[in-house]
Design an enzyme around this catalytic site. Structure first.
Site, PDB file in Angstrom:
ATOM      1  N   HIS A   1      37.734  -4.969  39.673  1.00 30.58           N
ATOM      2  CA  HIS A   1      36.932  -4.867  40.900  1.00 30.58           C
ATOM      3  C   HIS A   1      35.747  -3.956  40.600  1.00 30.58           C
ATOM      4  O   HIS A   1      35.888  -2.986  39.855  1.00 30.58           O
ATOM      5  CB  HIS A   1      37.751  -4.238  42.040  1.00 30.58           C
TER       6      HIS A   1
ATOM      7  N   ASN B   1      41.540 -11.535  38.621  1.00 27.89           N
ATOM      8  CA  ASN B   1      40.332 -11.518  37.789  1.00 27.89           C
ATOM      9  C   ASN B   1      40.056 -10.138  37.181  1.00 27.89           C
ATOM     10  O   ASN B   1      38.922  -9.781  36.898  1.00 27.89           O
ATOM     11  CB  ASN B   1      39.130 -12.066  38.583  1.00 27.89           C
TER      12      ASN B   1
ATOM     13  N   LYS C   1      42.781  -4.281  37.761  1.00 32.22           N
ATOM     14  CA  LYS C   1      43.739  -4.887  38.692  1.00 32.22           C
ATOM     15  C   LYS C   1      45.120  -5.094  38.047  1.00 32.22           C
ATOM     16  O   LYS C   1      45.270  -4.980  36.825  1.00 32.22           O
ATOM     17  CB  LYS C   1      43.150  -6.213  39.196  1.00 32.22           C
TER      18      LYS C   1
ATOM     19  N   THR D   1      32.963 -13.713  39.932  1.00 28.23           N
ATOM     20  CA  THR D   1      34.293 -13.610  40.551  1.00 28.23           C
ATOM     21  C   THR D   1      35.263 -14.623  39.947  1.00 28.23           C
ATOM     22  O   THR D   1      36.398 -14.292  39.600  1.00 28.23           O
ATOM     23  CB  THR D   1      34.179 -13.871  42.070  1.00 28.23           C
TER      24      THR D   1
ATOM     25  N   GLU E   1      33.787   3.337  48.731  1.00 28.98           N
ATOM     26  CA  GLU E   1      34.967   3.051  47.909  1.00 28.98           C
ATOM     27  C   GLU E   1      35.351   4.237  47.021  1.00 28.98           C
ATOM     28  O   GLU E   1      36.532   4.497  46.804  1.00 28.98           O
ATOM     29  CB  GLU E   1      34.710   1.800  47.058  1.00 28.98           C
TER      30      GLU E   1
ATOM     31  N   TYR F   1      40.339  -3.540  51.363  1.00 25.98           N
ATOM     32  CA  TYR F   1      39.707  -4.858  51.438  1.00 25.98           C
ATOM     33  C   TYR F   1      39.440  -5.281  52.883  1.00 25.98           C
ATOM     34  O   TYR F   1      39.335  -6.482  53.174  1.00 25.98           O
ATOM     35  CB  TYR F   1      40.577  -5.904  50.739  1.00 25.98           C
TER      36      TYR F   1
ATOM     37  N   PHE G   1      41.963 -16.020  51.977  1.00 33.03           N
ATOM     38  CA  PHE G   1      42.758 -15.507  50.863  1.00 33.03           C
ATOM     39  C   PHE G   1      43.182 -14.050  51.049  1.00 33.03           C
ATOM     40  O   PHE G   1      43.762 -13.459  50.136  1.00 33.03           O
ATOM     41  CB  PHE G   1      41.988 -15.677  49.545  1.00 33.03           C
TER      42      PHE G   1
ATOM     43  N   ARG H   1      28.585  -4.725  37.601  1.00 35.40           N
ATOM     44  CA  ARG H   1      28.722  -6.122  38.054  1.00 35.40           C
ATOM     45  C   ARG H   1      28.367  -7.084  36.917  1.00 35.40           C
ATOM     46  O   ARG H   1      28.964  -8.135  36.769  1.00 35.40           O
ATOM     47  CB  ARG H   1      27.806  -6.386  39.263  1.00 35.40           C
TER      48      ARG H   1
ATOM     49  N   ARG I   1      35.522 -10.598  32.844  1.00 35.21           N
ATOM     50  CA  ARG I   1      36.281 -11.666  33.505  1.00 35.21           C
ATOM     51  C   ARG I   1      36.357 -12.917  32.624  1.00 35.21           C
ATOM     52  O   ARG I   1      37.376 -13.603  32.613  1.00 35.21           O
ATOM     53  CB  ARG I   1      35.679 -11.953  34.881  1.00 35.21           C
TER      54      ARG I   1
HETATM   55  P1  GDP Z   1      34.087  -9.737  43.772  1.00 31.90           P
HETATM   56  O1  GDP Z   1      33.127  -8.806  44.429  1.00 31.90           O
HETATM   57  O2  GDP Z   1      33.501 -10.466  42.587  1.00 31.90           O
HETATM   58  O3  GDP Z   1      35.402  -9.062  43.411  1.00 31.90           O
HETATM   59  O4  GDP Z   1      34.442 -10.911  44.827  1.00 31.90           O
HETATM   60  P2  GDP Z   1      34.710 -10.904  46.404  1.00 31.90           P
HETATM   61  O5  GDP Z   1      34.297  -9.592  47.022  1.00 31.90           O
HETATM   62  O6  GDP Z   1      34.130 -12.166  46.952  1.00 31.90           O
HETATM   63  O7  GDP Z   1      36.314 -11.052  46.516  1.00 31.90           O
HETATM   64  C1  GDP Z   1      37.163  -9.946  46.350  1.00 31.90           C
HETATM   65  C2  GDP Z   1      38.359 -10.381  45.536  1.00 31.90           C
HETATM   66  O8  GDP Z   1      39.107 -11.355  46.263  1.00 31.90           O
HETATM   67  C3  GDP Z   1      38.034 -11.090  44.210  1.00 31.90           C
HETATM   68  O9  GDP Z   1      37.735 -10.226  43.148  1.00 31.90           O
HETATM   69  C4  GDP Z   1      39.315 -11.862  43.960  1.00 31.90           C
HETATM   70  O10 GDP Z   1      40.353 -11.027  43.439  1.00 31.90           O
HETATM   71  C5  GDP Z   1      39.688 -12.296  45.374  1.00 31.90           C
HETATM   72  N1  GDP Z   1      39.152 -13.634  45.690  1.00 31.90           N
HETATM   73  C6  GDP Z   1      37.834 -13.988  45.873  1.00 31.90           C
HETATM   74  N2  GDP Z   1      37.718 -15.292  46.179  1.00 31.90           N
HETATM   75  C7  GDP Z   1      38.997 -15.766  46.202  1.00 31.90           C
HETATM   76  C8  GDP Z   1      39.555 -17.055  46.483  1.00 31.90           C
HETATM   77  O11 GDP Z   1      38.841 -18.015  46.761  1.00 31.90           O
HETATM   78  N3  GDP Z   1      40.929 -17.154  46.414  1.00 31.90           N
HETATM   79  C9  GDP Z   1      41.731 -16.097  46.122  1.00 31.90           C
HETATM   80  N4  GDP Z   1      43.079 -16.268  46.075  1.00 31.90           N
HETATM   81  N5  GDP Z   1      41.239 -14.860  45.865  1.00 31.90           N
HETATM   82  C10 GDP Z   1      39.895 -14.713  45.894  1.00 31.90           C
END
Ligand code: GDP
Length: 140
Positions: A117, A114, A11, A93, A128, A51, A59, A87, A104
């Site tokens: 992805h 973070n 990222k 996350t 994807e 996304y 968010f 993962r 992370r």
């Molecule tokens: P991942 O699969 O671990 O990447 O998590 P998710 O699919 O739940 O979320 C996608 C991405 O959205 C995450 O990697 C973060 O960059 C972002 N994200 C997730 N939760 C939050 C949140 O609560 N706040 C914000 N600002 N970004 C978030």
């Protein structure tokens, strides 16, 4: 377990801090082979489409804005059980909850910035990967 492929993204917070080599080293140390890789700058439309499943989440706009704030490295990783293996090496996350030694835990700045992805299942991995790469671009 079958050899699989998964989509990984380094990222903008990672490219900004010049961490692509260190993160790639961690992926390779975990047994993941980088079989395709490209550095790109996502447009807003591309980030929104990628996304799309998060559209309803609070968010979403912040996430799209962050993901278009700088270059990213998109890559295809290959290994036995690549989706779960990636993962695992990525970590949770929220870096506050990520296990020691994960990417992370080592590098993420926040729950949003973070660093990486990774696809969360075989179906999302297929979708994807095809979002960014043609079959001819992937050299296993
Ligand atoms: P991942 O699969 O671990 O990447 O998590 P998710 O699919 O739940 O979320 C996608 C991405 O959205 C995450 O990697 C973060 O960059 C972002 N994200 C997730 N939760 C939050 C949140 O609560 N706040 C914000 N600002 N970004 C978030």
């Amino acid at each position: 377990m079958a050899v699989e492929r998964t989509l990984s993204i380094l990222k903008p917070d990672a490219t900004r801090r010049n961490l692509t080599g260190r993160i790639n080293a961690a992926l390779e140390a975990a047994g993941l082979r980088i079989v395709a890789q490209r550095r790109i700058w996502l447009s807003t439309a591309e980030a929104e489409a990628f996304y799309g499943e998060h559209k309803a989440r609070g968010f979403f706009r912040d996430l799209v804005s962050f993901m278009t704030s700088g270059p990213v490295v998109v890559q295809v990783l290959e290994a036995e059980g690549a989706v779960a293996r990636n993962r695992e090496v990525m970590g949770a996350t929220n870096p506050a909850n990520a296990a020691e030694g994960t990417i992370r835990k080592l590098f993420a700045e926040s729950i949003e910035a973070n660093s990486v992805h990774g696809s969360d299942g075989p179906e999302s991995a297929a979708r994807e990967i095809s979002f960014f790469f043609a079959a001819v671009d992937i050299v296993g």
